[in-house]
Design a protein around this motif. Structure first.
Motif, PDB file in Angstrom:
ATOM      1  N   LYS A   1       0.860  -1.185   0.000  1.00 50.08           N
ATOM      2  CA  LYS A   1       0.000   0.000   0.000  1.00 50.08           C
ATOM      3  C   LYS A   1       0.896   1.234   0.000  1.00 50.08           C
ATOM      4  CE  LYS A   1      -2.282   0.929   3.828  1.00 50.08           C
ATOM      5  NZ  LYS A   1      -3.272   0.776   4.864  1.00 50.08           N
TER       6      LYS A   1
ATOM      7  N   ILE B   1       2.110  -5.295   2.895  1.00 51.12           N
ATOM      8  CA  ILE B   1       0.865  -5.802   3.503  1.00 51.12           C
ATOM      9  C   ILE B   1       0.939  -7.317   3.675  1.00 51.12           C
ATOM     10  CG2 ILE B   1      -1.654  -6.059   3.229  1.00 51.12           C
ATOM     11  CD1 ILE B   1      -0.953  -3.198   3.790  1.00 51.12           C
TER      12      ILE B   1
ATOM     13  N   LYS C   1      -7.031 -13.520  -2.730  1.00 54.29           N
ATOM     14  CA  LYS C   1      -7.994 -13.395  -1.630  1.00 54.29           C
ATOM     15  C   LYS C   1      -7.249 -13.042  -0.333  1.00 54.29           C
ATOM     16  CE  LYS C   1     -11.611 -15.899   0.678  1.00 54.29           C
ATOM     17  NZ  LYS C   1     -12.112 -17.214   0.977  1.00 54.29           N
TER      18      LYS C   1
ATOM     19  N   LEU D   1      -6.254  -9.454  -0.280  1.00 55.78           N
ATOM     20  CA  LEU D   1      -7.369  -8.506  -0.117  1.00 55.78           C
ATOM     21  C   LEU D   1      -8.006  -8.541   1.266  1.00 55.78           C
ATOM     22  CD1 LEU D   1      -9.122  -8.976  -3.591  1.00 55.78           C
ATOM     23  CD2 LEU D   1      -7.861  -6.969  -2.793  1.00 55.78           C
ATOM     24  N   THR D   2      -7.688  -9.576   2.046  1.00 58.40           N
ATOM     25  CA  THR D   2      -8.366  -9.693   3.345  1.00 58.40           C
ATOM     26  C   THR D   2      -7.375  -9.695   4.512  1.00 58.40           C
ATOM     27  OG1 THR D   2      -8.322 -12.094   3.092  1.00 58.40           O
ATOM     28  CG2 THR D   2     -10.352 -10.992   2.426  1.00 58.40           C
ATOM     29  N   HIS D   3      -6.171  -9.218   4.289  1.00 55.30           N
ATOM     30  CA  HIS D   3      -5.139  -9.309   5.331  1.00 55.30           C
ATOM     31  C   HIS D   3      -5.371  -8.299   6.447  1.00 55.30           C
ATOM     32  CE1 HIS D   3      -1.158  -9.756   7.101  1.00 55.30           C
ATOM     33  NE2 HIS D   3      -1.129 -10.908   6.469  1.00 55.30           N
ATOM     34  N   SER D   4      -5.032  -8.732   7.678  1.00 61.22           N
ATOM     35  CA  SER D   4      -5.300  -7.839   8.815  1.00 61.22           C
ATOM     36  C   SER D   4      -4.342  -6.649   8.888  1.00 61.22           C
ATOM     37  CB  SER D   4      -5.247  -8.623  10.129  1.00 61.22           C
ATOM     38  OG  SER D   4      -3.996  -9.230  10.240  1.00 61.22           O
TER      39      SER D   4
ATOM     40  N   GLY E   1      -4.151  -4.580   6.581  1.00 61.58           N
ATOM     41  CA  GLY E   1      -4.839  -3.489   5.892  1.00 61.58           C
ATOM     42  C   GLY E   1      -5.127  -3.804   4.437  1.00 61.58           C
ATOM     43  N   GLU E   2      -5.678  -2.801   3.760  1.00 62.01           N
ATOM     44  CA  GLU E   2      -6.105  -3.000   2.376  1.00 62.01           C
ATOM     45  C   GLU E   2      -4.979  -2.571   1.426  1.00 62.01           C
ATOM     46  OE1 GLU E   2      -9.602  -1.193  -0.318  1.00 62.01           O
ATOM     47  OE2 GLU E   2      -9.937  -1.189   1.838  1.00 62.01           O
ATOM     48  N   PRO E   3      -4.541  -3.462   0.546  1.00 63.86           N
ATOM     49  CA  PRO E   3      -3.468  -3.060  -0.371  1.00 63.86           C
ATOM     50  C   PRO E   3      -4.006  -2.192  -1.521  1.00 63.86           C
ATOM     51  CG  PRO E   3      -4.162  -5.295  -0.862  1.00 63.86           C
ATOM     52  CD  PRO E   3      -5.011  -4.826   0.301  1.00 63.86           C
ATOM     53  N   ASP E   4      -3.106  -1.444  -2.167  1.00 68.64           N
ATOM     54  CA  ASP E   4      -3.531  -0.805  -3.421  1.00 68.64           C
ATOM     55  C   ASP E   4      -2.710  -1.334  -4.593  1.00 68.64           C
ATOM     56  OD1 ASP E   4      -1.137   0.491  -3.078  1.00 68.64           O
ATOM     57  OD2 ASP E   4      -2.035   2.413  -2.538  1.00 68.64           O
TER      58      ASP E   4
END
Ligand code: PML
Length: 269
Positions: free
Chosen positions: A10, A42, A63, A66-69, A71-74
């Motif tokens: 991110k 991330i 998946k 996209l669901t890692h604790s 945070g949200e990657p870009d």
């Protein structure tokens, strides 16, 4: 066989103002430096699979990203590469779980284990500086076991252990064994495979790992001498720090070691 690797990151905003920098050359150099420094790791994943499994495995990795604790990657980069080299076959390290109630106790247990292998106090302390640093590396740090010098060429990235696979029957047996110990998770399996690959190189004497996942507070210390020792409460929950450190022989061939860890395909049998 195919190697699949995933890296999710991110962009982070930086405080360093580039306004006012007139000279284009300086500006360009700074911009390219910032583009690598300015992304936060991330999550990542590595595996070897058959061609027929590529879609399934890449889907699982996406998946996970996209669901890692953390945070949200870009940005998610998936690399799928045909393996042309003959893989080396290695075995898994034996697994055990210690009783441990706190990070302080974890440090005592780890220090005792590492000192029994001849690793100096200075090297161990330097290892914990990396492990407790807020700056999470994507890969691992390499520390010389006597002098404690950090020798990985890129201190931001570290060395990434890659290209490990496991034979189907070995994985089935491992799952059953881990299931009996109630630890049959992808996290444990992947960490064990990684530690087993690293320990199979003669110059790697030991490893400490703390997950950079804020929800995951079990880490491990590993070596070919005593296997993969899981340590609960190695960090407190919600803490974002975590890394890997390899303690290596003072005389290690660093380039050879990095090439093995990053590029040599291994299959666990
Ligand atoms: C990681 O997040 O990749 C490292 C996990 C380390 C511990 C795994 C285990 O529970 O054995």
């Amino acid at each position: 066989m195919w190697s699949i690797r995933m890296r999710a990151s991110k962009a982070i905003s930086h405080q360093l103002s580039v306004v006012g920098i007139k000279k284009l050359k300086i500006r360009k150099t700074l911009d390219s430096k910032l583009s690598t420094l300015n992304s936060e790791h991330i999550s990542g994943a590595e595996g070897i699979c058959e061609e027929s499994e590529i879609l399934k495995v890449s889907g699982e990795y996406i998946k996970r990203a996209l669901t890692h604790s953390r945070g949200e990657p870009d940005k998610i980069v998936i690399t799928i590469e045909k393996i042309r080299q003959k893989p080396k076959t290695i075995s898994l390290l034996p697994v055990a779980t210690f009783k441990c109630a706190s990070p302080e106790e974890a440090r005592k247990i780890i220090t005792q284990k590492l000192e029994s292998l001849g690793i100096s106090k200075k090297a161990i302390d330097n290892g914990f500086v990396v492990l407790n640093s807020k700056k999470t590396m994507r890969g691992a740090s390499l520390i010389l076991l006597k002098s404690g010098t950090r020798v990985e060429p890129d201190k931001e990235r570290g060395v990434r252990v890659s290209r490990m696979g496991i034979e189907r029957l070995t994985e089935k047996n491992l799952s059953e064994k881990l299931l009996r110990a109630r630890i049959n998770t992808t996290t444990v399996k992947e960490a064990l495979m990684l530690a087993s690959k690293a320990a199979s190189w003669p110059d790697v004497i030991a490893e400490i790992c703390i997950s950079d996942d804020p929800d995951y507070t079990t880490g491990y210390v590993a070596s070919k001498e005593f296997g993969y020792l899981r340590i609960p409460n190695i960090k407190r929950g919600e803490e974002m720090h975590g890394s890997r450190v390899f303690f290596i022989r003072e005389t290690a061939d660093i380039a050879g070691l990095i090439s093995y860890l990053e590029r040599k395909p291994v299959i666990i049998i």
